[in-house]
Design a protein around this motif. Structure first.
Motif, short mmCIF file in Angstrom:
data_model
loop_
_atom_site.label_atom_id
_atom_site.label_comp_id
_atom_site.label_asym_id
_atom_site.label_seq_id
_atom_site.Cartn_x
_atom_site.Cartn_y
_atom_site.Cartn_z
N GLY A 1 0.84 -1.19 0.00
CA GLY A 1 0.00 0.00 0.00
C GLY A 1 0.88 1.24 0.00
N ALA B 1 -5.41 6.99 3.10
CA ALA B 1 -5.28 5.54 2.94
C ALA B 1 -5.36 4.82 4.27
CB ALA B 1 -3.96 5.21 2.24
N ALA B 2 -4.73 5.37 5.29
CA ALA B 2 -4.80 4.75 6.62
C ALA B 2 -6.22 4.78 7.16
CB ALA B 2 -3.85 5.47 7.58
N ARG C 1 -9.01 4.75 5.40
CA ARG C 1 -9.92 3.93 4.61
C ARG C 1 -9.58 2.44 4.63
NH1 ARG C 1 -9.47 5.43 -0.94
NH2 ARG C 1 -11.41 4.30 -1.31
N SER C 2 -8.36 2.08 4.95
CA SER C 2 -7.96 0.67 4.94
C SER C 2 -8.75 -0.11 5.99
CB SER C 2 -6.46 0.53 5.22
OG SER C 2 -5.70 1.14 4.21
N ARG D 1 -7.28 -0.07 9.25
CA ARG D 1 -7.09 1.30 9.77
C ARG D 1 -5.62 1.61 10.06
NH1 ARG D 1 -11.55 0.84 8.08
NH2 ARG D 1 -13.48 1.69 8.99
N LEU E 1 -1.46 1.66 7.83
CA LEU E 1 -0.69 1.43 6.62
C LEU E 1 0.29 0.27 6.85
CD1 LEU E 1 0.25 5.11 5.68
CD2 LEU E 1 -1.63 3.74 4.75
N ASP F 1 -1.08 -4.48 2.23
CA ASP F 1 -1.52 -3.10 2.28
C ASP F 1 -2.64 -2.85 3.29
OD1 ASP F 1 -3.64 -4.38 1.09
OD2 ASP F 1 -3.70 -3.12 -0.71
N TYR G 1 -6.12 -2.22 1.80
CA TYR G 1 -6.44 -0.98 1.07
C TYR G 1 -6.98 -1.26 -0.33
CZ TYR G 1 -5.80 3.53 -1.21
OH TYR G 1 -5.99 4.68 -1.93
N HIS G 2 -6.45 -2.30 -1.00
CA HIS G 2 -6.81 -2.54 -2.40
C HIS G 2 -8.26 -3.01 -2.58
CE1 HIS G 2 -5.87 -6.65 -1.12
NE2 HIS G 2 -6.54 -7.08 -2.19
#
Length: 255
Positions: A190, A210-211, A213-214, A217, A219, A248, A251-252
């Motif tokens: 990620g 990104a953190a 939404r993952s 929570r 990275l 990631d 995240y993906h």
């Protein structure tokens, strides 16, 4: 204690400083018992990389600029002379000219696109070709991709098509080299706060988002990537090839 990479010898390409993905991988590979060859891009980078190579007790150290004719061949000659074999390669390099990277894909220059493809993608194919004769008992080739290969990521620009080509190359190399027992995989971390990624526009804001939404929570970090690469270099991954593996925090999967 039996270490999973005890007795294995591998090449790590792409360490620029202590924040590099390749550095996290080198630490994990060394901790798992592997003997390493480590490269640096140029004399300026050597100042940062050589002390790190010493920390992982690299037995082969050399300059490698994949855009310079003959340097990759010289490196593999060193490996042949000192080791006579190779068990894994970790390829963690990418480059795009800033003017092309920061503009729209439709505006990228032929020269910039060719340079990005050569350094970021074709160099992995060239390494695979040179590594194959040294992997007499099979081996593992690992490269670094990014979710921008599959999805449009803001400000990732022309590196999206380049990474997509890299992932396709992984699949075709896996098919080519599978009969020789050589596995080929891409790892897709990620967003990470590396020096290379800092060249992207608005990257700090992107990391924060990104953190948030993952699913986990958080990275991933370079040590998370290193742990996965250590597994892929080991015999425990003996039937895993042709894949892009995400590390990631999920995240993906988030739209």
């Amino acid at each position: 204690m039996v270490l999973p990479l005890e007795g294995k010898k591998g090449l790590v390409v792409g360490i620029a400083d202590k924040h590099s993905i390749a550095w996290g991988c080198a630490r994990a590979l060394h901790a798992a018992g592997a003997e390493l060859a480590v490269t640096w891009l140029n004399d300026k980078a050597r100042h940062y990389v050589e002390p790190l190579a010493d920390q992982v007790r690299a037995t082969i150290m050399s300059q490698l600029d994949v855009s310079q004719p003959g340097q990759m061949e010289h490196l593999f000659e060193l490996i042949t002379t000192h080791w006579g074999r190779l068990d894994f390669v970790l390829h963690s390099i990418a480059f795009a000219p800033a003017a092309d990277l920061h503009d729209r894909v439709v505006n990228c220059s032929p020269e910039g696109f060719a340079k990005a493809m050569d350094v970021s993608c074709h160099s992995f194919i060239r390494m695979a070709r040179l590594a194959q004769p040294l992997m007499k008992n099979g081996g593992s080739l690992i490269t670094m991709s990014y979710v921008g290969a599959d999805e449009v990521v803001s400000n990732y620009g022309m590196m999206g098509p380049v990474k997509a080509a890299l992932e396709a190359s992984v699949r075709y190399l896996a098919s080519d080299l599978g009969p020789a027992g050589i596995r080929v995989n891409a790892v897709s971390p990620g967003p990470l706060a590396t020096r290379a990624a800092s060249g992207l526009n608005c990257f700090e804001e992107f990391l924060t988002d990104a953190a948030r939404r993952s699913p986990l929570r958080r990275l991933a970090n370079i040590d998370d990537v290193g742990d996965l690469c250590s597994f892929l270099a080991s015999d425990a991954s003996s039937v895993i090839t042709g894949n892009t593996l995400y590390v990631d925090a999920g995240y993906h999967i988030v739209a």
